[in-house]
Design a protein around this motif. Sequence first.
Motif, PDB file in Angstrom:
ATOM      1  N   GLU A 133       0.817  -1.212   0.000  1.00 51.04           N
ATOM      2  CA  GLU A 133       0.000   0.000   0.000  1.00 51.04           C
ATOM      3  C   GLU A 133       0.857   1.271   0.000  1.00 51.04           C
ATOM      4  OE1 GLU A 133      -4.145  -1.151   2.158  1.00 51.04           O
ATOM      5  OE2 GLU A 133      -2.371  -1.032   3.459  1.00 51.04           O
ATOM      6  N   PHE A 134       2.102   1.162   0.428  1.00 49.07           N
ATOM      7  CA  PHE A 134       2.988   2.323   0.402  1.00 49.07           C
ATOM      8  C   PHE A 134       3.292   2.756  -1.026  1.00 49.07           C
ATOM      9  CE2 PHE A 134       3.614   1.440   4.830  1.00 49.07           C
ATOM     10  CZ  PHE A 134       3.830   2.694   5.364  1.00 49.07           C
ATOM     11  N   VAL A 135       3.262   1.807  -1.972  1.00 47.63           N
ATOM     12  CA  VAL A 135       3.492   2.161  -3.373  1.00 47.63           C
ATOM     13  C   VAL A 135       2.337   3.029  -3.879  1.00 47.63           C
ATOM     14  CG1 VAL A 135       3.763   1.256  -5.711  1.00 47.63           C
ATOM     15  CG2 VAL A 135       4.882   0.112  -3.793  1.00 47.63           C
ATOM     16  N   LYS A 136       1.109   2.597  -3.602  1.00 47.67           N
ATOM     17  CA  LYS A 136      -0.063   3.355  -4.055  1.00 47.67           C
ATOM     18  C   LYS A 136      -0.092   4.746  -3.436  1.00 47.67           C
ATOM     19  CE  LYS A 136      -5.030   3.531  -3.974  1.00 47.67           C
ATOM     20  NZ  LYS A 136      -6.216   3.218  -3.265  1.00 47.67           N
ATOM     21  N   TYR A 137       0.043   4.821  -2.127  1.00 54.62           N
ATOM     22  CA  TYR A 137      -0.048   6.112  -1.455  1.00 54.62           C
ATOM     23  C   TYR A 137       1.179   6.989  -1.721  1.00 54.62           C
ATOM     24  CZ  TYR A 137      -4.120   4.146   0.786  1.00 54.62           C
ATOM     25  OH  TYR A 137      -5.345   3.580   1.006  1.00 54.62           O
ATOM     26  N   GLY A 138       2.310   6.376  -1.956  1.00 61.01           N
ATOM     27  CA  GLY A 138       3.497   7.144  -2.321  1.00 61.01           C
ATOM     28  C   GLY A 138       3.335   7.803  -3.677  1.00 61.01           C
ATOM     29  N   MET A 139       2.792   7.042  -4.640  1.00 61.55           N
ATOM     30  CA  MET A 139       2.532   7.613  -5.963  1.00 61.55           C
ATOM     31  C   MET A 139       1.502   8.730  -5.885  1.00 61.55           C
ATOM     32  SD  MET A 139       2.676   4.188  -8.374  1.00 61.55           S
ATOM     33  CE  MET A 139       1.495   4.837  -9.467  1.00 61.55           C
ATOM     34  N   GLU A 140       0.473   8.545  -5.071  1.00 58.56           N
ATOM     35  CA  GLU A 140      -0.528   9.592  -4.921  1.00 58.56           C
ATOM     36  C   GLU A 140       0.067  10.845  -4.282  1.00 58.56           C
ATOM     37  OE1 GLU A 140      -3.888   7.983  -2.847  1.00 58.56           O
ATOM     38  OE2 GLU A 140      -4.549   6.840  -4.602  1.00 58.56           O
ATOM     39  N   ALA A 141       0.937  10.659  -3.307  1.00 61.53           N
ATOM     40  CA  ALA A 141       1.563  11.818  -2.662  1.00 61.53           C
ATOM     41  C   ALA A 141       2.445  12.583  -3.648  1.00 61.53           C
ATOM     42  CB  ALA A 141       2.378  11.365  -1.451  1.00 61.53           C
ATOM     43  N   VAL A 142       3.166  11.855  -4.493  1.00 55.37           N
ATOM     44  CA  VAL A 142       4.014  12.509  -5.493  1.00 55.37           C
ATOM     45  C   VAL A 142       3.149  13.261  -6.501  1.00 55.37           C
ATOM     46  CG1 VAL A 142       5.521  12.042  -7.465  1.00 55.37           C
ATOM     47  CG2 VAL A 142       6.025  11.035  -5.261  1.00 55.37           C
ATOM     48  N   GLU A 143       2.068  12.628  -6.961  1.00 49.89           N
ATOM     49  CA  GLU A 143       1.222  13.274  -7.962  1.00 49.89           C
ATOM     50  C   GLU A 143       0.444  14.452  -7.398  1.00 49.89           C
ATOM     51  OE1 GLU A 143      -1.256  10.846 -10.336  1.00 49.89           O
ATOM     52  OE2 GLU A 143       0.376   9.533 -10.948  1.00 49.89           O
ATOM     53  N   ILE A 144      -0.143  14.272  -6.220  1.00 52.71           N
ATOM     54  CA  ILE A 144      -0.982  15.332  -5.652  1.00 52.71           C
ATOM     55  C   ILE A 144      -0.117  16.436  -5.058  1.00 52.71           C
ATOM     56  CG2 ILE A 144      -2.676  15.875  -3.866  1.00 52.71           C
ATOM     57  CD1 ILE A 144      -3.656  12.931  -4.224  1.00 52.71           C
TER      58      ILE A 144
END
Length: 190
Positions: A133-144
């Motif tokens: 889940e860190f991959v998903k939320y990490g990508m979201e943090a980078v994008e947002i």
Amino acid sequence: MSNDRLDNTDDTGVARQRPIYSESQVIMTTVKAVIPFVLTYGLFITFHGTSSPGGGFQGGALIASVVLMIAFAFGIESTRKWLSNTIVVVLATLGVAIFAGIALVPMLLGANFLEYTAYYPLLGDALGLKKYEFVKYGMEAVEIGGIAFIVAGVLMGLFFALAAGMTATSETNTVGDNASDTTSDGGDRR
């Protein structure tokens, strides 16, 4: 054809072709009606970019377009006063800082650049997330937090810079401008 191009100079020395702002009730009303939908769609594209088409770049561009629509409808100068250059620069700089923080911290922890699973030993138990889940939320943090802020800040900054215009600050001498300063053989008289 009149010579209006150079006659309309403001106190900053910027030559304008037409008046800075002309009010249109149609444009103002349309922008007031469209802005909430464009902003909502821009936020939707930004927040759902990891699991559907879109992302931080597209969402950031839509969010910046809201400011551009406001500027076209209500005047560029009044929008520039409302949204100062400091806010625009802080927005882009904050995006770079968030991106760099998320991307570089894994390297400090001994992992690779943008390896989001490196956060698991530190934050896994505290957040109650599984390692994947860190991959998903990490990508979201980078994008947002990163890319959307950078794109919105840069597009708004470019718009305001282009809208301000440009004037020459110094005159340059070309060859042959000052013929009295040189001799016939090309040497300097001084």
